[in-house]
Design a protein around this motif. Sequence first.
Motif, mmCIF file in Angstrom:
data_model
loop_
_atom_site.group_PDB
_atom_site.id
_atom_site.type_symbol
_atom_site.label_atom_id
_atom_site.label_comp_id
_atom_site.label_asym_id
_atom_site.label_seq_id
_atom_site.Cartn_x
_atom_site.Cartn_y
_atom_site.Cartn_z
ATOM 1 N N MET A 52 24.843 23.577 48.510
ATOM 2 C CA MET A 52 25.888 24.545 48.891
ATOM 3 C C MET A 52 26.485 25.222 47.653
ATOM 4 N N LEU A 53 25.586 25.563 46.704
ATOM 5 C CA LEU A 53 25.974 26.275 45.488
ATOM 6 C C LEU A 53 25.116 27.513 45.354
ATOM 7 N N GLY A 54 25.676 28.518 44.706
ATOM 8 C CA GLY A 54 24.917 29.728 44.423
ATOM 9 C C GLY A 54 25.351 30.327 43.108
ATOM 10 N N PRO A 55 24.402 30.949 42.387
ATOM 11 C CA PRO A 55 24.766 31.628 41.145
ATOM 12 C C PRO A 55 25.465 32.944 41.466
ATOM 13 N N ILE A 56 26.516 33.249 40.726
ATOM 14 C CA ILE A 56 27.208 34.528 40.888
ATOM 15 C C ILE A 56 27.298 35.213 39.526
ATOM 16 N N LEU A 57 27.434 36.525 39.556
ATOM 17 C CA LEU A 57 27.547 37.291 38.321
ATOM 18 C C LEU A 57 28.930 37.904 38.201
ATOM 19 N N PHE A 58 29.483 37.825 36.994
ATOM 20 C CA PHE A 58 30.745 38.487 36.674
ATOM 21 C C PHE A 58 30.477 39.843 36.020
ATOM 22 N N MET A 114 29.107 29.105 42.339
ATOM 23 C CA MET A 114 30.110 29.176 43.385
ATOM 24 C C MET A 114 29.785 28.158 44.477
ATOM 25 N N ASP A 115 30.809 27.412 44.886
ATOM 26 C CA ASP A 115 30.703 26.521 46.037
ATOM 27 C C ASP A 115 30.683 27.427 47.264
ATOM 28 N N ASN A 125 25.980 20.430 39.695
ATOM 29 C CA ASN A 125 25.652 19.007 39.690
ATOM 30 C C ASN A 125 24.638 18.693 38.588
ATOM 31 N N GLU A 126 24.298 17.426 38.456
ATOM 32 C CA GLU A 126 23.399 16.995 37.376
ATOM 33 C C GLU A 126 22.034 17.663 37.469
#
Length: 150
Positions: A52-58, A114-115, A125-126
Amino acid sequence: MTKYSQTIQIRWADIDANRHLRHSVYYDYGAAMRMNVLSSGGLTTKKLEEFMLGPILFREEAIFRREVLLEDQITLDVALVKTTEDFGRWSLRHHFKKADGTLAAILNIDGAWMDLSKRKLAAPNEFIRNIFNDFPKSEDFQLITLEKKA
């Protein structure tokens, strides 16, 4: 991982009215490559869903140096430029090089994790930290410390 690169043959659909590579295609190629690198390290879309994680861009910034034409073949690489110790926030850099080695463009991005259930930034996570730890590092790689809000 010491280096990750891929060769791309330009497609007709990638060309704009000026007969060179459309600006938005650089971003598309970079995103596809980043996901390929993560997937090859085991971080597939299925794993991202599980975590339940995803990469996001700023920030995503392209610096254009030379034209890329339809007949060109380019090599795209990626390297980790800076990161927090837990790999929660990171910056990556892509180089787009023509077949003769000419630097055509540089793509810089700043991102985080992002959760997906809380819709808030989260520490990876690891499993993800291990993948990012193995990412190729830039010559100017640096570990960063974020200032804590008072």
